[in-house]
Design a protein around this motif. Structure first.
Motif, PDB file in Angstrom:
ATOM      1  N   PHE A  53      -6.684  -4.167  -2.611  1.00 42.46           N
ATOM      2  CA  PHE A  53      -7.515  -5.128  -1.900  1.00 42.46           C
ATOM      3  C   PHE A  53      -8.820  -4.460  -1.465  1.00 42.46           C
ATOM      4  O   PHE A  53      -8.845  -3.248  -1.221  1.00 42.46           O
ATOM      5  N   PRO A  54      -9.902  -5.209  -1.344  1.00 48.18           N
ATOM      6  CA  PRO A  54     -11.137  -4.627  -0.800  1.00 48.18           C
ATOM      7  C   PRO A  54     -10.976  -4.312   0.679  1.00 48.18           C
ATOM      8  O   PRO A  54     -10.135  -4.893   1.363  1.00 48.18           O
ATOM      9  N   ARG A  55     -11.782  -3.388   1.169  1.00 54.24           N
ATOM     10  CA  ARG A  55     -11.657  -2.948   2.562  1.00 54.24           C
ATOM     11  C   ARG A  55     -12.140  -4.023   3.528  1.00 54.24           C
ATOM     12  O   ARG A  55     -13.206  -4.605   3.352  1.00 54.24           O
ATOM     13  N   TYR A  56     -11.336  -4.286   4.547  1.00 49.40           N
ATOM     14  CA  TYR A  56     -11.697  -5.221   5.608  1.00 49.40           C
ATOM     15  C   TYR A  56     -12.568  -4.484   6.625  1.00 49.40           C
ATOM     16  O   TYR A  56     -12.168  -3.456   7.179  1.00 49.40           O
ATOM     17  N   LEU A  57     -13.779  -5.002   6.867  1.00 51.43           N
ATOM     18  CA  LEU A  57     -14.711  -4.351   7.781  1.00 51.43           C
ATOM     19  C   LEU A  57     -14.782  -5.025   9.140  1.00 51.43           C
ATOM     20  O   LEU A  57     -15.199  -4.406  10.116  1.00 51.43           O
ATOM     21  N   LEU A  91      -5.705  -8.275   3.987  1.00 48.07           N
ATOM     22  CA  LEU A  91      -6.573  -7.100   3.871  1.00 48.07           C
ATOM     23  C   LEU A  91      -6.320  -6.101   4.995  1.00 48.07           C
ATOM     24  O   LEU A  91      -6.464  -4.892   4.805  1.00 48.07           O
ATOM     25  N   GLN A  92      -5.930  -6.604   6.158  1.00 46.82           N
ATOM     26  CA  GLN A  92      -5.674  -5.732   7.304  1.00 46.82           C
ATOM     27  C   GLN A  92      -4.314  -5.043   7.215  1.00 46.82           C
ATOM     28  O   GLN A  92      -4.187  -3.856   7.541  1.00 46.82           O
ATOM     29  N   ILE A  93      -3.292  -5.778   6.798  1.00 54.94           N
ATOM     30  CA  ILE A  93      -1.939  -5.218   6.858  1.00 54.94           C
ATOM     31  C   ILE A  93      -1.571  -4.423   5.611  1.00 54.94           C
ATOM     32  O   ILE A  93      -0.620  -3.639   5.633  1.00 54.94           O
ATOM     33  N   PHE A  94      -2.334  -4.610   4.520  1.00 55.87           N
ATOM     34  CA  PHE A  94      -2.141  -3.814   3.299  1.00 55.87           C
ATOM     35  C   PHE A  94      -3.491  -3.199   2.916  1.00 55.87           C
ATOM     36  O   PHE A  94      -4.121  -3.620   1.947  1.00 55.87           O
ATOM     37  N   PRO A  95      -3.954  -2.190   3.662  1.00 55.58           N
ATOM     38  CA  PRO A  95      -5.313  -1.675   3.481  1.00 55.58           C
ATOM     39  C   PRO A  95      -5.490  -0.866   2.199  1.00 55.58           C
ATOM     40  O   PRO A  95      -4.541  -0.259   1.685  1.00 55.58           O
ATOM     41  N   ASP A  96      -6.716  -0.856   1.713  1.00 56.78           N
ATOM     42  CA  ASP A  96      -7.018  -0.136   0.472  1.00 56.78           C
ATOM     43  C   ASP A  96      -6.823   1.369   0.619  1.00 56.78           C
ATOM     44  O   ASP A  96      -6.489   2.051  -0.357  1.00 56.78           O
TER      45      ASP A  96
END
Length: 434
Positions: free
Chosen positions: A234-238, A223-228
């Motif tokens: 992918f859903p956004r990593y918060l 989620l971090q290295i392939f952000p939305d």
């Protein structure tokens, strides 16, 4: 004295009145008048004091990170159960929770709060670390993991290289390239000054957290290295706190197996589009699933379909290929066995074909989404395709692309254009693209 005792007993239930009574010589009428004139005491909202154990902070730095802990403690992230007055935390045995997130205490949005793995798996892995490394049933996980040969190599390394992740069970690292590993370090969101491919900006603590996350579940890393925001599905990593990660909320695909025909057709088309983008994209990474189920994909409130669980997603670099030396995949240590069976055989990178993920989806997801939804001629065409796809599409690399195009041709006339599909409405009224 009798008046004092009487006054004390009659007002004991009200702490403010008791103070006033004592201060004013215990004259009840005077105290009552003073209380009426004094400003009312503001009601203090009940709150929950988080335990480190629930969040997994007591296990750090064998954890994901701490980037979002402040929001938990400030109650800017709330579990659904906190909508009630008692503010009880949900059971710690659950793998995921529904929650609410705010940046301004006024507007709230839904989020998913997820553990890296189940509490049972975490406890089992923690015991394995202590027994295999120190010969005890419980221990300081960080102290034990720091003593391993692998982590000592991480401490000395300036750059994350394939030999440092060899033998880890994550599909993400089964066929690693230097380009992919550089992306992991450069995009790692649990440190404030990411951006370099070198690990100089990572402290010893950061390195252990990154290694632990990669070993247990690479979902938050993907989620971090392939952000939305860059168009990845992918859903956004918060952020994370202990062993919990927070991401944008989606409903699992299983919730839509009974959906209306036009909704099912739309979701199936989106699923095919995701598979196409995973196989062919501008960065030349080929993504493939090692397993899919009804919770792998999710749907946002606007009807947009995303990959909800990336833990079973592998990545092959089509530019550089895998840079593990023959035999390196079989090198195992305690990090290889935190959530996986150490005896399980790793899939060869050369055995993955373009059709790999599509066949899985045809076997396990599309029949549940599309069966019995349409009129006989169309339904028969869909069923025949799914049966053929589930058996495999041959060794031709173009077979998967042709198969997806064939199913898309059947499904496109079946979807509709209305506000239920907010991710493409009203654009779908004016463009054939939607």
């Amino acid at each position: 004295m009798g008046l004092w005792i009487c006054c004390l007993c009659s007002r004991a239930a009200d702490p403010l009145m008791l103070l006033l009574v004592l201060a004013l010589g215990c004259n009840p009428s005077t105290a009552a008048a003073a209380a009426a004139a004094s400003p009312s005491v503001p009601h203090v909202k009940p709150s929950y004091s988080f335990g480190r154990t629930f969040l997994g902070l007591d296990k750090c730095n064998a954890c994901i990170g701490t980037s979002i802990c402040k929001k938990f403690f400030k109650e800017e992230i709330r579990f659904d159960t906190w909508l009630s007055s008692h503010l009880k935390l949900p059971p710690s045995s659950l793998l995921s929770y529904s929650g609410n997130y705010t940046d301004d205490a006024k507007s709230w949005r839904l989020v998913d709060i997820t553990r890296l793995t189940s509490k049972y798996q975490h406890d089992r892995a923690d015991k394995r670390i202590c027994t295999s490394l120190l010969g005890t049933r419980s221990c300081s996980l960080e102290r034990a993991l720091r003593r391993t040969q692998r982590f000592q190599k991480w401490l000395r390394a300036k750059r994350l290289t394939p030999d440092l992740v060899q033998g880890l069970s994550s599909p993400l690292l089964r066929c690693p390239s230097q380009r992919l590993l550089d992306r992991i370090v450069r995009r790692y969101a649990e440190v404030p000054d990411a951006g370099s491919i070198y690990m100089d900006h990572l402290t010893d603590r950061d390195k252990l957290r990154l290694l632990y996350t990669l070993a247990v579940n690479s979902h938050p890393i993907l989620l971090q290295i392939f952000p939305d925001v860059e168009g990845w599905p992918f859903p956004r990593y918060l952020g994370s706190c202990g062993r919990l990660l927070v991401s944008a909320s989606t409903r699992p695909l299983r919730d839509f197996f009974g959906a209306a025909p036009e909704v099912a057709a739309d979701l199936a088309l989106q699923l095919l589009a995701v598979l196409r983008s995973m196989a062919n994209n501008d960065l030349n990474y080929f993504f493939y699933f090692t397993h899919v189920d009804a919770g792998t994909f999710g749907v946002f409130s606007n009807g947009h379909l995303f990959i909800r669980d990336a833990s079973t997603l592998g990545v092959i670099d089509k530019e550089e290929g895998s840079q593990l030396i023959d035999g390196q995949q079989e090198s195992r240590d305690v990090f290889s066995c935190l959530t996986a069976d150490c005896q399980s055989a790793l899939v060869s990178c050369d055995s993955i074909r373009d059709q790999h993920s599509l066949v899985m989806v045809c076997q396990d997801l599309l029949p549940k989404l599309l069966s019995g939804k349409f009129q006989p001629p169309v339904q028969e065409s869909i069923d025949a395709f799914l049966q053929r796809c589930a058996r495999g599409l041959g060794d031709d690399d173009g077979g998967a692309r042709e198969a997806m195009a064939e199913l898309a041709r059947i499904l496109k006339p079946l979807r509709s254009c209305d506000s239920r599909f907010a991710y493409r409405y009203p654009d779908c009224r004016y463009s054939d693209k939607y």
